[in-house]
Structure formats: C-alpha cells, structure tokens
Design an enzyme around this catalytic site. Sequence first.
Site, PDB file in Angstrom:
ATOM      1  N   LYS A 191     102.829  -4.215  27.874  1.00 53.83           N
ATOM      2  CA  LYS A 191     102.314  -4.416  29.231  1.00 53.83           C
ATOM      3  C   LYS A 191     103.348  -5.034  30.162  1.00 53.83           C
ATOM      4  CE  LYS A 191      97.347  -4.468  28.671  1.00 53.83           C
ATOM      5  NZ  LYS A 191      96.150  -5.304  28.592  1.00 53.83           N
ATOM      6  N   HIS A 238     107.248 -16.814  25.951  1.00 56.80           N
ATOM      7  CA  HIS A 238     106.412 -16.854  24.740  1.00 56.80           C
ATOM      8  C   HIS A 238     106.158 -15.425  24.261  1.00 56.80           C
ATOM      9  CE1 HIS A 238     102.457 -16.158  22.973  1.00 56.80           C
ATOM     10  NE2 HIS A 238     102.554 -17.341  22.382  1.00 56.80           N
ATOM     11  N   ASN A 239     105.751 -14.566  25.190  1.00 55.42           N
ATOM     12  CA  ASN A 239     105.460 -13.177  24.819  1.00 55.42           C
ATOM     13  C   ASN A 239     106.725 -12.454  24.371  1.00 55.42           C
ATOM     14  OD1 ASN A 239     102.958 -13.890  25.763  1.00 55.42           O
ATOM     15  ND2 ASN A 239     102.630 -11.997  26.868  1.00 55.42           N
ATOM     16  N   GLY A 282      94.980 -14.543  22.670  1.00 56.79           N
ATOM     17  CA  GLY A 282      94.089 -13.384  22.613  1.00 56.79           C
ATOM     18  C   GLY A 282      92.644 -13.814  22.822  1.00 56.79           C
ATOM     19  N   GLU A 342     107.259 -13.343  20.961  1.00 53.66           N
ATOM     20  CA  GLU A 342     106.218 -12.618  20.198  1.00 53.66           C
ATOM     21  C   GLU A 342     106.682 -11.182  19.904  1.00 53.66           C
ATOM     22  OE1 GLU A 342     102.314 -12.944  22.107  1.00 53.66           O
ATOM     23  OE2 GLU A 342     102.019 -10.811  21.785  1.00 53.66           O
ATOM     24  N   MET A 376      89.319 -11.467  28.140  1.00 53.17           N
ATOM     25  CA  MET A 376      89.781 -12.853  28.232  1.00 53.17           C
ATOM     26  C   MET A 376      88.858 -13.713  29.086  1.00 53.17           C
ATOM     27  SD  MET A 376      92.432 -13.203  26.353  1.00 53.17           S
ATOM     28  CE  MET A 376      93.416 -14.602  26.872  1.00 53.17           C
ATOM     29  N   LYS A 416     105.028 -18.636  29.659  1.00 54.61           N
ATOM     30  CA  LYS A 416     104.155 -17.669  28.969  1.00 54.61           C
ATOM     31  C   LYS A 416     104.883 -16.340  28.756  1.00 54.61           C
ATOM     32  CE  LYS A 416     100.849 -15.556  27.062  1.00 54.61           C
ATOM     33  NZ  LYS A 416      99.976 -14.549  27.562  1.00 54.61           N
ATOM     34  N   SER A 419      97.606 -18.125  26.113  1.00 52.83           N
ATOM     35  CA  SER A 419      97.924 -17.301  24.938  1.00 52.83           C
ATOM     36  C   SER A 419      96.954 -17.570  23.798  1.00 52.83           C
ATOM     37  CB  SER A 419      99.337 -17.574  24.431  1.00 52.83           C
ATOM     38  OG  SER A 419      99.546 -16.820  23.244  1.00 52.83           O
TER      39      SER A 419
HETATM   40  P1  NDP Z   1      90.273  -6.605  30.588  1.00 54.23           P
HETATM   41  O1  NDP Z   1      90.773  -5.252  30.906  1.00 54.23           O
HETATM   42  O2  NDP Z   1      89.462  -6.808  29.363  1.00 54.23           O
HETATM   43  O3  NDP Z   1      89.433  -7.170  31.815  1.00 54.23           O
HETATM   44  C1  NDP Z   1      89.900  -7.083  33.132  1.00 54.23           C
HETATM   45  C2  NDP Z   1      88.925  -7.754  34.072  1.00 54.23           C
HETATM   46  O4  NDP Z   1      89.442  -7.675  35.385  1.00 54.23           O
HETATM   47  C3  NDP Z   1      87.561  -7.086  34.089  1.00 54.23           C
HETATM   48  O5  NDP Z   1      86.620  -8.072  34.360  1.00 54.23           O
HETATM   49  C4  NDP Z   1      87.698  -6.115  35.241  1.00 54.23           C
HETATM   50  O6  NDP Z   1      86.474  -5.844  35.863  1.00 54.23           O
HETATM   51  C5  NDP Z   1      88.534  -6.905  36.194  1.00 54.23           C
HETATM   52  N1  NDP Z   1      89.307  -6.062  37.077  1.00 54.23           N
HETATM   53  C6  NDP Z   1      90.142  -5.055  36.715  1.00 54.23           C
HETATM   54  N2  NDP Z   1      90.703  -4.520  37.813  1.00 54.23           N
HETATM   55  C7  NDP Z   1      90.204  -5.197  38.866  1.00 54.23           C
HETATM   56  C8  NDP Z   1      90.408  -5.100  40.247  1.00 54.23           C
HETATM   57  N3  NDP Z   1      91.245  -4.202  40.777  1.00 54.23           N
HETATM   58  N4  NDP Z   1      89.723  -5.957  41.042  1.00 54.23           N
HETATM   59  C9  NDP Z   1      88.887  -6.862  40.516  1.00 54.23           C
HETATM   60  N5  NDP Z   1      88.656  -6.997  39.203  1.00 54.23           N
HETATM   61  C10 NDP Z   1      89.323  -6.174  38.393  1.00 54.23           C
HETATM   62  O7  NDP Z   1      91.568  -7.543  30.597  1.00 54.23           O
HETATM   63  P2  NDP Z   1      91.838  -8.877  29.777  1.00 54.23           P
HETATM   64  O8  NDP Z   1      90.657  -9.763  29.855  1.00 54.23           O
HETATM   65  O9  NDP Z   1      92.423  -8.539  28.457  1.00 54.23           O
HETATM   66  O10 NDP Z   1      93.036  -9.487  30.650  1.00 54.23           O
HETATM   67  C11 NDP Z   1      92.843 -10.238  31.830  1.00 54.23           C
HETATM   68  C12 NDP Z   1      94.139 -10.932  32.174  1.00 54.23           C
HETATM   69  O11 NDP Z   1      94.499 -11.783  31.087  1.00 54.23           O
HETATM   70  C13 NDP Z   1      95.321  -9.973  32.359  1.00 54.23           C
HETATM   71  O12 NDP Z   1      96.178 -10.479  33.335  1.00 54.23           O
HETATM   72  C14 NDP Z   1      95.994 -10.013  31.001  1.00 54.23           C
HETATM   73  O13 NDP Z   1      97.362  -9.662  31.071  1.00 54.23           O
HETATM   74  C15 NDP Z   1      95.806 -11.464  30.618  1.00 54.23           C
HETATM   75  N6  NDP Z   1      95.856 -11.766  29.189  1.00 54.23           N
HETATM   76  C16 NDP Z   1      95.295 -10.938  28.257  1.00 54.23           C
HETATM   77  C17 NDP Z   1      95.354 -11.261  26.906  1.00 54.23           C
HETATM   78  C18 NDP Z   1      94.722 -10.412  25.863  1.00 54.23           C
HETATM   79  O14 NDP Z   1      94.946 -10.682  24.678  1.00 54.23           O
HETATM   80  N7  NDP Z   1      93.896  -9.425  26.236  1.00 54.23           N
HETATM   81  C19 NDP Z   1      96.051 -12.477  26.460  1.00 54.23           C
HETATM   82  C20 NDP Z   1      96.541 -13.308  27.525  1.00 54.23           C
HETATM   83  C21 NDP Z   1      96.457 -12.949  28.833  1.00 54.23           C
HETATM   84  P3  NDP Z   1      85.567  -4.571  35.476  1.00 54.23           P
HETATM   85  O15 NDP Z   1      84.601  -5.055  34.437  1.00 54.23           O
HETATM   86  O16 NDP Z   1      84.906  -4.191  36.741  1.00 54.23           O
HETATM   87  O17 NDP Z   1      86.500  -3.500  34.960  1.00 54.23           O
END
Ligand code: NDP
Length: 471
Positions: free
Chosen positions: A262, A188-189, A133, A192, A15, A185, A131
């Site tokens: 989740k 919304h989920n 993805g 969904e 994201m 949000k 929202s």
């Molecule tokens: P990803 O798993 O793809 O990415 C997570 C990111 O957070 C990475 O950059 C990771 O870094 C970093 N990260 C993970 N753990 C830590 C930590 N302990 N400290 C610092 N950085 C950390 O997740 P998404 O991008 O899918 O999701 C991000 C947020 O967006 C979440 O809250 C998710 O619920 C929300 N979201 C996701 C959607 C989706 O469709 N995927 C839709 C809407 C919201 P590293 O590269 O080092 O692992």
Amino acid sequence: MADAQKIGMIGLGTMGSALALNLAEKGAHVVVQNRTEARVPEFISEAGALASNLEGAGDLADLVARLPEPRFIILMTPAGAATDAMIDDLKPLLSAGDTLIDAGNSDFHDTRRRTEQLEEAGFKFLGMGVSGGEEGARHGPSIMVGGTADAYAPVKGIIEAIAAKFEDAPCAAHLGPDGAGHFVKTVHNGIEYADMQMIAEVYGLLCDAGWDAPKIGTLFGEWGKCNLGSYLVEVTEAVLLATDPETGKPMVDVIMDKAGQKGTGRWTVIEALKLGQSATTIEAAVAARSWSAEPAVRAAGEAALDPAGLAKVEVSAEDLKEAFLAARILAYAQGFRVLQAASETYAWDLDMARVAEIWRAGCIIRSVLLDEISSAHRAGLPEGQLYLAEGLRQKVIAGLPALRRVVSGAALSGRPVPALASALSFIDTMRLGRGTTNLIQAQRDYFGAHGFERVDSDAKGLHGPWAGHGM
Ligand code: NDP
C-alpha cells in the site's frame, strides 16, 4: 483542558471498528460515523455489552453536534485523497480548539501540510500511526503520535489506555511535532517489509532444499521460542501450518506468488534516499513485492534462462537461523538510521529508545530483540550505530559467517535472497574503513572536475593529473 471522555470515530472499516470497541472498552464514550451509513447501526448491534459506550451518528454534522466542545475526532479512513476530502468536509462544522486525529497510514508530508493548514485555521491536529492490524487495534496496538504537546495532553490518558502494554508500560508515545508519528509508523512498516522478505527468502531456501510447508512452519515455531521470537515469526508458523480446506494442501502452496503493497515500504525507501540515506534491506523487500506482480514475465524468464541447470541449495537450518538473526538486526539498524536522519532534518528530536520501547508490544514488528534495542539506545549507541552496541554487535559477528554461507549458497543455486544479501553488503560496507569510492571520486574528477580529498592532506577540491580530459 478537560481530558477527552467523549470521542468521535469516523470510518468503521477493519481498523476503525476495532479501535472504537477498544476505546469503548477502556471507558470512552465513542460517537461513530461511517460513509456507508448502514454500517453504523450494524456495528453497534454487534458490539454486545460495549454498545452502551457507543453512539451512532448519521452524517458528519450529526457526529459534530453529538460531541461536546472542545471536540476530539479520530479519522480511520484510507490515507491520501479520502482523508483530505474528509478534513475538508469536517472543517466548516468544527469550532476553534477542536482536535482532529488522523489514525490512518498517512504520508508524513501530508500530515505536516494538514497540521499547518488546520493550526492556521484554529484547530488542533495529531498524526497518529497505529500498528498491530485488526487484533492490535481491538486489544492494544502500538501508537506513534505526532503533533503539539498541547494537542496530545487531553487524549494522552485514553490513548495510553487503549495501547498495548509491555510489562505494564503503554506502547504509545508522543514522539514529536507534526509528521513525526506518521514518519515513525512509515519506517516501522519499512522494517516490517524487510523482515517479511527475509522470512520469505529463508522459506524459499528451505523449499528448494526439499522441506514442505508444515516442516518449515514447525521450524519457525521453534525459532519463535529463541532470540528470533517475534510476531512475524509466529504468523509465519501459523500460515505455514494451515491447510487449504478445498484441496487439503498446505494453504501457502495454493496462494499466488504475488504480494500487494500500500505504499509505506516504498515511502520509507524514497524518504531514506531524499535524506541522503539508504535502506537497502527495505528497498530489496519493496522491489521483491513489485517484481512479484509480474508472474507471466517471470515464467517467461524461467523458460528462457534455464535456472534448472543450477545446483540445489545447500544450507543448514542452523545457518539460516543465525543468518536471519544477524540480518534482522541490520534491517532494524537501517530503519533507525533513517529515523535519525529524519529527526535531524525535521528537528524532531526523536527519542529512539522510546521508539524501540513502544515497538516491544502491539505492533507487527514486535520481537524479543526490541527490548535489547531499546536498552542499547538508552545506553547510547557507539557512533550512533545499533549494530555497534555491544550485545547486538556480538550477535552480528556470530551470525556473519552463516549469513555469508547462506547468501553465497543461494547465489550459486540461483535462488534470489535480495534482503539477506543487501544486509550482508550493508555490514560489509560499514565494516571497511577504506572502501572503493576513491576510484569513483577519481572518475568523477576525470570527467567532471568534481575534485577530491587526499588521504595525506586536509585540502579540499584537489584534482588529478588528468586535467583537461573532462567532457
Ligand atoms: P477499510 O478499507 O477496512 O475501511 C476504510 C474505512 O474508510 C471504511 O469505513 C470506509 O467506509 C471509509 N472510507 C473509505 N473511503 C472513504 C471516503 N472516500 N470517504 C469517507 N470514508 C471512506 O480500511 P482499514 O480500516 O484497514 O484502514 C483504515 C486506515 O488505517 C487506512 O489509512 C489504513 O492504511 C490504516 N491502517 C490499516 C491497518 C490494517 O491492518 N488494516 C493497520 C494500520 C493502519 P465505507 O464503509 O463506506 O466503505
């Protein structure tokens, strides 16, 4: 305060990467940082022409140093402890007046707590539900913002620029203070979850009736062109038509019947109950995913309880279409009831029409119904109920006979349709002026002297002729 032109992005996962590119494309200069540092140069090198609007930071201190005051920093990290830890690490580096924007799927209680703590420390905080993805984040998500108007004002322009557009109107809104955006949000989920579960139930009935995946996918393709048109119906068509490159079978046929989650669906149900509400279609969907995690137990049940003795499902595709439309409206209605209860409890004054408007594009539950739902809210709902708004009421009435046939047909053949059945029970409950809780209240009075009201009196706390039988 100046509008945010230079903005920080922490977390370059699915994201965060997509949102950073979207921001860069809309003219923001984005300073990006990621826990695994190697991801930063890799991300920028993959950004093509947008790289000129991106700047990499090594660590948090470097990110903060690269941003002018007042700073605007988006967090796109896993909700919960990771986001708390990130905020704790950032706080000593920030200056008063800086704004943190949590764009992850945070629990709104966390957002309320963080808002209080950060505001006390002189910072600003926005809880921003996103929202759509990866694709939405990259090209236009639906964005639900909570926080103070003062905190939102400088970022409003760029947030609206990156949001999806419905007939040129941005699908982004400042919905209320503190946790309002993340709560919307979450619901919304929840909706969904319900929609996906109902689609899966329809798919199950068609499978039982002997339809193969491509045939069902084609049917969803047709439904996508009518008043069932929605992103989730499009997704369903696409996945049902896909073929497994390894076996040549329909892709869905080789995927384990085991769905992940989740937490946002579960949170919706928990919060609904805490608010004295119930979102039974969403609860059914959460339960279905939870129980799906026990395939071995279900296999043992299949062997021990002999469902094979039951008759085959007999429902028509036309009935399924009508039933799904009615049930989908009822699931939205339950979601809005939860939003209304939260709005009153937390004094958010949520504009429900606005919520529906920003769900019309960009988000996962976008559907042609949402335009009608937003208009119904704008016009004012009879008794506050979406299903009583004239056009939607007519659709529910038209779909109810089919919903009854589908649910009863499924029950007779042993095919679970918990979301469709709960939608039917919900509306059957809400269309009965007098139900059966008179008996429950009598039972409560019998064993616990809880008292009741009579149909022919205004008096409260009355007791039945069973005094002294209580335990
Ligand atoms: P990803 O798993 O793809 O990415 C997570 C990111 O957070 C990475 O950059 C990771 O870094 C970093 N990260 C993970 N753990 C830590 C930590 N302990 N400290 C610092 N950085 C950390 O997740 P998404 O991008 O899918 O999701 C991000 C947020 O967006 C979440 O809250 C998710 O619920 C929300 N979201 C996701 C959607 C989706 O469709 N995927 C839709 C809407 C919201 P590293 O590269 O080092 O692992």
